[in-house]
Design a protein around this motif. Structure first.
Motif, PDB file in Angstrom:
ATOM      1  N   SER A   1      56.940  31.970   9.266  1.00  0.00           N
ATOM      2  CA  SER A   1      58.232  31.290   9.171  1.00  0.00           C
ATOM      3  C   SER A   1      58.560  30.861   7.744  1.00  0.00           C
ATOM      4  O   SER A   1      59.517  30.119   7.536  1.00  0.00           O
ATOM      5  N   HIS A   2      57.793  31.347   6.768  1.00  0.00           N
ATOM      6  CA  HIS A   2      58.011  30.920   5.383  1.00  0.00           C
ATOM      7  C   HIS A   2      58.007  32.112   4.450  1.00  0.00           C
ATOM      8  O   HIS A   2      57.166  32.999   4.547  1.00  0.00           O
ATOM      9  N   PHE A   3      58.948  32.106   3.505  1.00  0.00           N
ATOM     10  CA  PHE A   3      59.097  33.267   2.633  1.00  0.00           C
ATOM     11  C   PHE A   3      57.927  33.447   1.665  1.00  0.00           C
ATOM     12  O   PHE A   3      57.725  34.539   1.134  1.00  0.00           O
ATOM     13  N   ALA A   4      57.119  32.412   1.461  1.00  0.00           N
ATOM     14  CA  ALA A   4      55.920  32.541   0.626  1.00  0.00           C
ATOM     15  C   ALA A   4      54.695  32.825   1.488  1.00  0.00           C
ATOM     16  O   ALA A   4      53.587  32.393   1.169  1.00  0.00           O
ATOM     17  N   PHE A   5      54.880  33.573   2.549  1.00  0.00           N
ATOM     18  CA  PHE A   5      53.832  33.841   3.538  1.00  0.00           C
ATOM     19  C   PHE A   5      52.543  34.367   2.904  1.00  0.00           C
ATOM     20  O   PHE A   5      51.437  34.075   3.373  1.00  0.00           O
ATOM     21  N   ASP A   6      52.682  35.149   1.840  1.00  0.00           N
ATOM     22  CA  ASP A   6      51.503  35.784   1.255  1.00  0.00           C
ATOM     23  C   ASP A   6      50.654  34.819   0.438  1.00  0.00           C
ATOM     24  O   ASP A   6      49.563  35.190  -0.015  1.00  0.00           O
ATOM     25  N   HIS A   7      51.120  33.578   0.272  1.00  0.00           N
ATOM     26  CA  HIS A   7      50.331  32.551  -0.403  1.00  0.00           C
ATOM     27  C   HIS A   7      49.632  31.628   0.591  1.00  0.00           C
ATOM     28  O   HIS A   7      48.869  30.758   0.169  1.00  0.00           O
ATOM     29  N   PHE A   8      49.893  31.795   1.867  1.00  0.00           N
ATOM     30  CA  PHE A   8      49.245  30.973   2.878  1.00  0.00           C
ATOM     31  C   PHE A   8      47.791  31.430   3.033  1.00  0.00           C
ATOM     32  O   PHE A   8      47.477  32.610   2.913  1.00  0.00           O
ATOM     33  N   ARG A   9      46.914  30.482   3.334  1.00  0.00           N
ATOM     34  CA  ARG A   9      45.488  30.780   3.438  1.00  0.00           C
ATOM     35  C   ARG A   9      44.900  30.429   4.804  1.00  0.00           C
ATOM     36  O   ARG A   9      43.686  30.466   4.988  1.00  0.00           O
ATOM     37  N   GLY A  10      45.751  30.062   5.758  1.00  0.00           N
ATOM     38  CA  GLY A  10      45.242  29.725   7.082  1.00  0.00           C
ATOM     39  C   GLY A  10      44.622  28.347   7.157  1.00  0.00           C
ATOM     40  O   GLY A  10      43.952  28.021   8.146  1.00  0.00           O
ATOM     41  N   ARG A  11      44.833  27.537   6.130  1.00  0.00           N
ATOM     42  CA  ARG A  11      44.348  26.157   6.133  1.00  0.00           C
ATOM     43  C   ARG A  11      45.578  25.256   6.184  1.00  0.00           C
ATOM     44  O   ARG A  11      46.347  25.182   5.210  1.00  0.00           O
ATOM     45  N   ALA A  12      45.773  24.585   7.309  1.00  0.00           N
ATOM     46  CA  ALA A  12      47.041  23.914   7.607  1.00  0.00           C
ATOM     47  C   ALA A  12      47.479  22.951   6.509  1.00  0.00           C
ATOM     48  O   ALA A  12      48.631  22.971   6.069  1.00  0.00           O
ATOM     49  N   THR A  13      46.571  22.093   6.052  1.00  0.00           N
ATOM     50  CA  THR A  13      46.948  21.096   5.042  1.00  0.00           C
ATOM     51  C   THR A  13      47.340  21.766   3.732  1.00  0.00           C
ATOM     52  O   THR A  13      48.366  21.436   3.122  1.00  0.00           O
ATOM     53  N   TYR A  14      46.536  22.732   3.299  1.00  0.00           N
ATOM     54  CA  TYR A  14      46.817  23.456   2.056  1.00  0.00           C
ATOM     55  C   TYR A  14      48.148  24.188   2.154  1.00  0.00           C
ATOM     56  O   TYR A  14      48.977  24.129   1.234  1.00  0.00           O
ATOM     57  N   ASP A  15      48.367  24.879   3.261  1.00  0.00           N
ATOM     58  CA  ASP A  15      49.582  25.683   3.413  1.00  0.00           C
ATOM     59  C   ASP A  15      50.826  24.804   3.438  1.00  0.00           C
ATOM     60  O   ASP A  15      51.846  25.135   2.823  1.00  0.00           O
ATOM     61  N   LEU A  16      50.758  23.676   4.144  1.00  0.00           N
ATOM     62  CA  LEU A  16      51.920  22.795   4.217  1.00  0.00           C
ATOM     63  C   LEU A  16      52.223  22.163   2.862  1.00  0.00           C
ATOM     64  O   LEU A  16      53.391  22.056   2.467  1.00  0.00           O
ATOM     65  N   ARG A  17      51.199  21.794   2.132  1.00  0.00           N
ATOM     66  CA  ARG A  17      51.421  21.226   0.791  1.00  0.00           C
ATOM     67  C   ARG A  17      52.069  22.252  -0.119  1.00  0.00           C
ATOM     68  O   ARG A  17      52.982  21.927  -0.895  1.00  0.00           O
ATOM     69  N   GLY A  18      51.605  23.485  -0.033  1.00  0.00           N
ATOM     70  CA  GLY A  18      52.201  24.535  -0.849  1.00  0.00           C
ATOM     71  C   GLY A  18      53.653  24.790  -0.482  1.00  0.00           C
ATOM     72  O   GLY A  18      54.506  24.987  -1.363  1.00  0.00           O
ATOM     73  N   ALA A  19      53.951  24.776   0.824  1.00  0.00           N
ATOM     74  CA  ALA A  19      55.326  24.992   1.275  1.00  0.00           C
ATOM     75  C   ALA A  19      56.231  23.847   0.823  1.00  0.00           C
ATOM     76  O   ALA A  19      57.394  24.063   0.463  1.00  0.00           O
TER      77      ALA A  19
END
Length: 415
Positions: free
Chosen positions: A145-163
């Motif tokens: 659901s996010h255009f920076a999908f390829d920067h997500f790492r499957g770690r919820a806290t990290y991914d949400l902070r990055g978003a």
């Protein structure tokens, strides 16, 4: 009370806003689009009143041809720098056009680049702000659901902070115009990065199909998905040469890379001509690099302006840049669709098309050549994606993003 639609950016940012403004106007609601001067004709074609910003979006493309422009445009950070630079150069005409257009109590539908200006007018004049997005930018833990999908790492806290960081950066790209607007309105300057948090108190519309941007479970309650505002179908008659080309053989393939093609994604026809020769497929492609409309090769026909809703259903497959509007037009056509993205949200839309099963895996523009394009054409026209593309097309055509967006505004009491 009027509805003012702030649409700063490329055609993909302006057209859906113009479609909404045109439909609101037809329903008797005062509405007008504020955009750079080169989009006056587009707005008029949608039946929308237009307020011109004294600037031209093509100036942003021209910056990519300046010294180091191509190198900068090839990297996401460089793209952001070029965009911010352009926005700084046109900050004053943007601020002036918005301040002149928006009165007390008006509803302001703003794209991400004018979010700060819209916020200033909400504070100073009581304007009712709504942020309108056409891709997945709302902070979320869900990569799909996010255009920076390829920067997500499957770690919820990290991914949400990055978003959330991405959201703050995107909301602040238009800061130069926002600073000027706040100064002209007598408002204190916001701290860097504060626009997103303040504007988040107002509603956000994700005006993209749920097929492309799946609604995320952790979106805030004031975020609603409505679907892409699709232009009204108008009658269209092709010129005799295009009609003859379409009738002269099997369905061709569409190859085109949008309004930013001149930035380097598709600024000459050599790869297209070579791909037609290597694949043995006929191609319809927009005029670039000074080419004139017409058949330039027995397998390649160049077009000027032909409506996607008329053209794409007549193609065997659609190969494009992955912009939000063209991605949606490709899905509506029911034909296999694949993207060759070169930046911003395009890699996300390209990824989603492959995920939907309507086309092969995308290739980045850096790998575009006659050979790679011919391979992509062969994959897209293999027949493997025809049934799924037709199925998704039927689902897409059942959506009405314009009506759903107007319904959301009505529920909030904005209309």
């Amino acid at each position: 009370m009027a509805v003012i639609l702030l649409a700063l950016g490329s055609r993909g940012d302006v057209q859906p806003m113009a479609v909404l403004a045109g439909e609101l106007t037809r329903r008797g609601q005062a509405a007008r689009v504020v955009a750079t001067s080169d989009f006056a004709g587009l707005a008029a074609g949608c039946g929308a009143d237009f307020v011109s910003i004294a600037a031209d979006s093509r100036e942003a493309v021209a910056m990519t041809h300046a010294r180091f422009g191509r190198q900068l445009f090839s990297h996401p950070l460089g793209q952001a720098w070029l965009l911010r630079r352009w926005l700084a150069l046109i900050a004053e005409p943007v601020a002036d056009a918005c301040l002149e257009s928006i009165g007390p109590g008006d509803v302001v539908l703003s794209g991400i680049l004018t979010r700060g200006v819209g916020l200033a007018l909400a504070e100073a004049r009581g304007a009712r702000l709504v942020t309108v997005l056409h891709t997945g930018q709302v902070p979320t833990r869900y990569a799909e659901s996010h255009f920076a999908f390829d920067h997500f790492r499957g770690r919820a806290t990290y991914d949400l902070r990055g978003a959330r960081l991405s959201w703050r950066i995107a909301s602040g790209l238009g800061a130069p115009a926002a600073y000027l607007a706040r100064a002209k309105l007598g408002l204190p300057r916001l701290a860097a990065g504060a626009t997103a948090g303040a504007a988040d108190a107002f509603p956000v519309i994700v005006a993209a199909s749920p097929l492309v941007v799946p609604p995320a479970h952790d979106w805030p309650k004031n975020v609603v998905s409505t679907g892409y505002p699709t232009p009204r179908q108008e009658s269209f008659a092709p010129d005799a040469e295009l009609a003859a080309f379409l009738d002269a053989g099997p369905e061709p393939v569409y190859v085109g890379f949008g309004s930013l093609g001149a930035s380097g994604a598709h600024d000459n026809l050599a790869p297209v001509i070579e791909a037609a020769r290597l694949s043995g497929r006929r191609i319809v492609t927009p005029a670039v690099g000074g080419a004139a409309a017409g058949s330039i090769d027995r397998r390649v026909h160049v077009i000027d302006s032909v409506p996607h809703d008329w053209l794409l259903p007549r193609m065997a497959a659609v190969i494009h840049h992955g912009g939000a509007g063209t991605t949606w037009a490709g899905l509506l056509s029911g034909r296999p669709s694949v993207a060759v993205p070169f930046g911003v949200d395009q890699p996300y839309q390209a990824h989603r098309l492959h995920g939907l099963g309507v086309g092969p895996e995308p290739i980045p523009v850096q790998r575009l050549s006659g050979t790679s394009l011919a391979r992509l054409i062969a994959q897209a026209t293999s027949g493997s994606y025809d049934e799924r593309a037709a199925e998704v097309g039927r689902v897409a055509r059942a959506e009405d993003g314009t009506e759903a967006t107007i319904a959301a505004l009505t529920r909030w009491g904005y209309l």
